[in-house]
Structure formats: C-alpha cells, structure tokens
Design an enzyme around this catalytic site. Sequence first.
Site, short mmCIF file in Angstrom:
data_model
loop_
_atom_site.label_atom_id
_atom_site.label_comp_id
_atom_site.label_asym_id
_atom_site.label_seq_id
_atom_site.Cartn_x
_atom_site.Cartn_y
_atom_site.Cartn_z
NE ARG A 54 -1.70 -2.21 2.86
CZ ARG A 54 -1.84 -3.51 2.60
NH1 ARG A 54 -2.90 -3.93 1.99
NH2 ARG A 54 -0.92 -4.38 2.98
CB THR A 55 3.60 2.48 2.13
OG1 THR A 55 2.92 2.11 3.32
CG2 THR A 55 4.32 3.80 2.34
CE LYS A 83 26.97 -4.06 -9.61
NZ LYS A 83 27.16 -2.97 -10.59
NE ARG A 104 7.62 0.60 4.13
CZ ARG A 104 6.40 0.09 4.37
NH1 ARG A 104 6.17 -1.19 4.19
NH2 ARG A 104 5.42 0.86 4.80
CG HIS A 132 4.65 3.95 8.45
ND1 HIS A 132 4.61 4.79 7.36
CD2 HIS A 132 4.18 2.75 8.02
CE1 HIS A 132 4.13 4.11 6.32
NE2 HIS A 132 3.87 2.87 6.69
C1 NCD Z 1 2.60 -1.16 8.06
C2 NCD Z 1 4.09 -1.06 8.06
O1 NCD Z 1 4.76 -1.35 7.07
O2 NCD Z 1 4.60 -0.63 9.09
N1 NCD Z 1 2.04 -1.30 6.80
C3 NCD Z 1 1.73 -0.16 6.09
O3 NCD Z 1 2.57 0.65 5.78
N2 NCD Z 1 0.44 0.04 5.78
C4 NCD Z 1 2.01 -2.07 9.03
C5 NCD Z 1 2.52 -3.46 9.20
O4 NCD Z 1 3.42 -3.90 8.48
O5 NCD Z 1 1.98 -4.15 10.06
#
Ligand code: NCD
Length: 303
Positions: A54-55, A83, A104, A132
């Site tokens: 989703r993100t 590498k 991320r 997040h």
């Molecule tokens: C979350 C994450 O990656 O922290 N997912 C997200 O971004 N919607 C939640 C999770 O992984 O549980």
Amino acid sequence: MWRSRDVISARDFTRADLEELFETAKYMEKYAKSRLDVLRGKIMAVAFFEPSTRTRLSFEVAMKRLGGDVVGFWGAEGTSVEKGETLADTIKMLDAYSNIIVIRHRYEGAAKLAAEVAESPVVNGGDGAFNHPTQAMLDIYTMWREFGRVDGLNIGLLGDLRHARTVNSLLEALANFNVRVYLISPEYLRPRAETIDYVRSRGLKLSFHTNVEEVIGELDVMYVVRIQKERFIDPLEYEKVKGSYRVAPDMLRNAKKSLIVLHPLPRVDEIDPRVDATPHAKYFKQAALGVPLRMALIYLILS
Ligand code: NCD
C-alpha cells in the site's frame, strides 16, 4: 508550511500542519481516480528496502495522478546495494536524479540519514519499529473524514503496540489533538516508555488495558495492528503473544453503532474476515484514502 520539508517523524508536525494537509487531501479526493496536472516534469524516487504494498503503490499512484513521474526500486535486488554500495551513496544518486525521495528501510534512522545526505525532500515510508509518519497522517485523516473532527474521540489501539511503527507515529501525531487513547495489549507489547513519556508530556490522555471487552463500549475508533513478528528480538516472546487478540463480530456486539475499525494493513489473523461486511470496517476505505492523502503531501512539499 510544508514546502520543501522532509517528513521523517510525526513529532515534526503541528496541528496546523495536519489540518492544512487534511483540507488539501479532501480537495485531492476529487482527483484520486483522474489527474490533476500540477507536478508535470517532477520525478519521485522510491527506494524501498523492505516489503510494502500500500505505501509504495499509493505514493506512486499519487505522484502519477499529480502529473509527475516515478523511478525507483523495491528490495535491493538488481541495484548496486547488492555490490555493497552504502545507503548514503545510493541516496546521493537518487537525489541527483529526482525532486523528492521516498524511502522505506528496516533500520530505524535510515530516513533521517537519507535526509541528511539529500538536498531534495525525503519522506519516510517507514523505517524500523519507530516511525511511519505518513501512515499516522492517513490514519488520523480517516478519522477526520469519518467523524468530521478528531477532538473528543475515544481511540483504542489494539495489538503489538511496542514494535508497530504505525502505532508509535500515530500516538505522536494524536498528541496534537484532544483525544483519549486506550492502549490495549499484553503487558510486554505496551509502547516504549520513551513514547509514553513524550505523548503524556504533550497532554495526551492514556490508559492501559489488557482486555478489549472492558473498554469496547467506550470506543469511537478501534485501531488494530498485527503482531510484528519480524521485529521481535526474542522468538520465545513472539510465541507467547502471537494470536493474543482477534477482532470478531461477537467482540463488537457491545460496541457503539458508530465505532469504526481501522488497520494499517496487512492483516494476518487479528481481524476476522467476517468483520469486513459490518458497517464498522473502514480499513479498506482507509487504504484507499492513502492516495489523496499522499497526493496532498507531495503537492504541498513540491509545489
Ligand atoms: C505497516 C508497516 O509497514 O509498518 N504497513 C503499512 O505501511 N500500511 C504495518 C505493518 O506492516 O503491520
């Protein structure tokens, strides 16, 4: 207020910032399935070193709906990181190639490091177990859309409150509002003391619970997170708490009619799929709102 800013921690944003973001996101909802050509010629670099559905997709779709382009990678496979390239060097390249970077990473602090190295704005799409921030913005935006306000809500957070970065950022962002938060988890999975101290010092009203039934009748929002298996240091501790909670229709019998259930997703087994058909379930709507919310965020930073 947003122009050219990095988005690293939810602590960096005021109530006024969030309200401006929400108003803009509401406007963007009209364009979430079409196009608003305001960022033509701008490029977003997406550097996702950890899994995401989703993100990443909502950031990419948001940029495209705004008329911009996206480059990037997910997983370090196929990049020079394999590498042995350092994160700082990878970020320097992305900085040269793009106007905004979304990162991320499994390690806490990776987004901050990237922001120090890059001149372009850096957005934290989740790093380690702590931050997040854009998910927290989306979570509160969903409440604001559902209730028309945030102040006065009773919000339950249920599950792995210790390792879930969405919970940490959500608590920090909620400290801007006049809400009451019920922390529902096994004792071992309570949020870190540092976070509790911070939000309490900002006046957030908190209480701790282990039993959902005890508080369900009071809640306006129940925010559920999965047990974050990959972030446990001790696998035995995971075995002890896995499957501690499962939200099922019978649990919601004593809930307010207007209760909404949110979840950042992905879910594993903490919400029974039968809940999906109830009017309480808003987690798919929440995920859908990720597009207009992130359109607003990118637009405010880049325009
Ligand atoms: C979350 C994450 O990656 O922290 N997912 C997200 O971004 N919607 C939640 C999770 O992984 O549980």
